[in-house]
Design a protein around this motif. Structure first.
Motif, short mmCIF file in Angstrom:
data_model
loop_
_atom_site.label_atom_id
_atom_site.label_comp_id
_atom_site.label_asym_id
_atom_site.label_seq_id
_atom_site.Cartn_x
_atom_site.Cartn_y
_atom_site.Cartn_z
N VAL A 18 0.84 -1.19 0.00
CA VAL A 18 0.00 0.00 0.00
C VAL A 18 0.88 1.25 0.00
CG1 VAL A 18 -1.77 1.28 1.28
CG2 VAL A 18 -1.91 -1.21 1.10
N HIS A 19 2.01 1.20 0.69
CA HIS A 19 2.96 2.33 0.66
C HIS A 19 3.38 2.63 -0.78
CE1 HIS A 19 3.66 1.60 5.01
NE2 HIS A 19 3.96 2.88 5.01
N GLN A 20 3.69 1.60 -1.53
CA GLN A 20 4.12 1.79 -2.91
C GLN A 20 2.99 2.34 -3.77
OE1 GLN A 20 5.45 -2.19 -3.67
NE2 GLN A 20 7.54 -1.77 -2.97
N ALA A 21 1.77 1.90 -3.51
CA ALA A 21 0.62 2.42 -4.26
C ALA A 21 0.43 3.91 -3.98
CB ALA A 21 -0.64 1.65 -3.91
N ARG A 22 0.52 4.29 -2.72
CA ARG A 22 0.42 5.70 -2.36
C ARG A 22 1.51 6.52 -3.06
NH1 ARG A 22 2.53 7.29 3.24
NH2 ARG A 22 4.32 6.65 2.06
N THR A 23 2.71 6.02 -3.03
CA THR A 23 3.83 6.72 -3.67
C THR A 23 3.60 6.85 -5.17
OG1 THR A 23 5.35 5.96 -1.96
CG2 THR A 23 6.32 6.66 -4.06
N GLU A 24 3.11 5.80 -5.80
CA GLU A 24 2.81 5.85 -7.24
C GLU A 24 1.79 6.95 -7.54
OE1 GLU A 24 2.02 5.22 -11.28
OE2 GLU A 24 3.77 4.63 -10.11
N LEU A 25 0.73 7.03 -6.76
CA LEU A 25 -0.30 8.04 -7.01
C LEU A 25 0.21 9.45 -6.73
CD1 LEU A 25 -3.51 6.30 -5.65
CD2 LEU A 25 -2.69 6.43 -8.00
N ILE A 26 1.07 9.60 -5.75
CA ILE A 26 1.63 10.93 -5.45
C ILE A 26 2.61 11.36 -6.54
CG2 ILE A 26 3.14 12.19 -3.87
CD1 ILE A 26 1.77 10.61 -1.57
N TRP A 32 -3.11 8.87 -13.63
CA TRP A 32 -4.30 8.25 -13.05
C TRP A 32 -5.46 9.22 -13.08
CZ3 TRP A 32 -4.19 3.22 -11.66
CH2 TRP A 32 -2.92 2.62 -11.62
N ARG A 33 -6.68 8.68 -13.00
CA ARG A 33 -7.85 9.54 -12.90
C ARG A 33 -8.84 8.96 -11.90
NH1 ARG A 33 -10.62 8.85 -18.76
NH2 ARG A 33 -9.90 6.74 -19.10
N PHE A 34 -9.60 9.89 -11.32
CA PHE A 34 -10.63 9.56 -10.34
C PHE A 34 -11.93 10.10 -10.90
CE2 PHE A 34 -12.61 10.84 -6.11
CZ PHE A 34 -13.03 9.57 -5.79
N VAL A 35 -12.98 9.31 -10.84
CA VAL A 35 -14.23 9.64 -11.51
C VAL A 35 -14.84 10.96 -10.99
CG1 VAL A 35 -15.77 8.30 -10.03
CG2 VAL A 35 -16.32 8.62 -12.44
N LEU A 36 -14.61 11.32 -9.74
CA LEU A 36 -15.15 12.56 -9.21
C LEU A 36 -14.18 13.71 -9.46
CD1 LEU A 36 -16.55 11.35 -5.76
CD2 LEU A 36 -17.84 11.85 -7.85
N VAL A 49 -6.28 12.26 -8.72
CA VAL A 49 -6.27 11.24 -7.68
C VAL A 49 -5.70 11.78 -6.37
CG1 VAL A 49 -6.21 9.26 -9.25
CG2 VAL A 49 -4.06 10.31 -8.48
N ASP A 50 -5.59 13.09 -6.26
CA ASP A 50 -5.04 13.68 -5.03
C ASP A 50 -5.80 13.23 -3.78
OD1 ASP A 50 -3.27 14.99 -6.66
OD2 ASP A 50 -4.19 16.97 -6.42
N VAL A 51 -7.11 13.23 -3.85
CA VAL A 51 -7.90 12.82 -2.68
C VAL A 51 -7.68 11.35 -2.36
CG1 VAL A 51 -10.05 12.26 -3.92
CG2 VAL A 51 -10.14 13.02 -1.55
N VAL A 52 -7.49 10.52 -3.37
CA VAL A 52 -7.26 9.09 -3.15
C VAL A 52 -5.89 8.89 -2.51
CG1 VAL A 52 -7.12 6.83 -4.26
CG2 VAL A 52 -8.74 8.54 -5.11
N ALA A 53 -4.88 9.59 -3.01
CA ALA A 53 -3.54 9.51 -2.42
C ALA A 53 -3.56 9.99 -0.97
CB ALA A 53 -2.55 10.32 -3.24
#
Length: 103
Positions: A18-26, A32-36, A49-53
């Motif tokens: 999960v750490h790596q996923a967060r780093t990828e999104l940051i 990446w895109r987020f529907v909202l 994807v800022d809110v997701v990160a």
């Protein structure tokens, strides 16, 4: 969530975190895109994807009892419940393509 962010790592014998996923999104948020969308100036379905990160970051920092071998303090009941709910929501978003790579 992790298979969406790192689709080829399992095949290569690497275990993503999960750490790596967060780093990828940051680091690579524009990939990446987020529907909202964050504003009406952003095209439909093309939100950042800022809110997701940020949610991944809060999950990682706020849930203190993730690893049994760490010297973390025990989580309060409310913290543990919030962490589970947040984790479920995040997984659901990735599984349903609410968060997905840009084409």
């Amino acid at each position: 969530m992790l298979p969406v962010v790192f689709p080829d790592r399992k095949e290569k014998g690497k275990k993503p975190t999960v750490h790596q996923a967060r780093t990828e999104l940051i680091k690579h948020g524009p990939r990446w895109r987020f529907v909202l969308a964050e504003s009406d100036q952003v095209a439909q379905g093309e939100g950042s994807v800022d809110v997701v990160a940020s949610m991944l970051d809060r999950l990682l920092k706020g849930e203190t009892e993730r690893h049994a071998d760490d010297d973390n303090r025990p989580s309060e009941k409310a913290e543990a419940e919030a962490a589970v709910h947040l984790a479920v929501l995040l997984v659901q978003w990735f599984v349903t393509s609410t968060v997905r790579p840009r084409d």
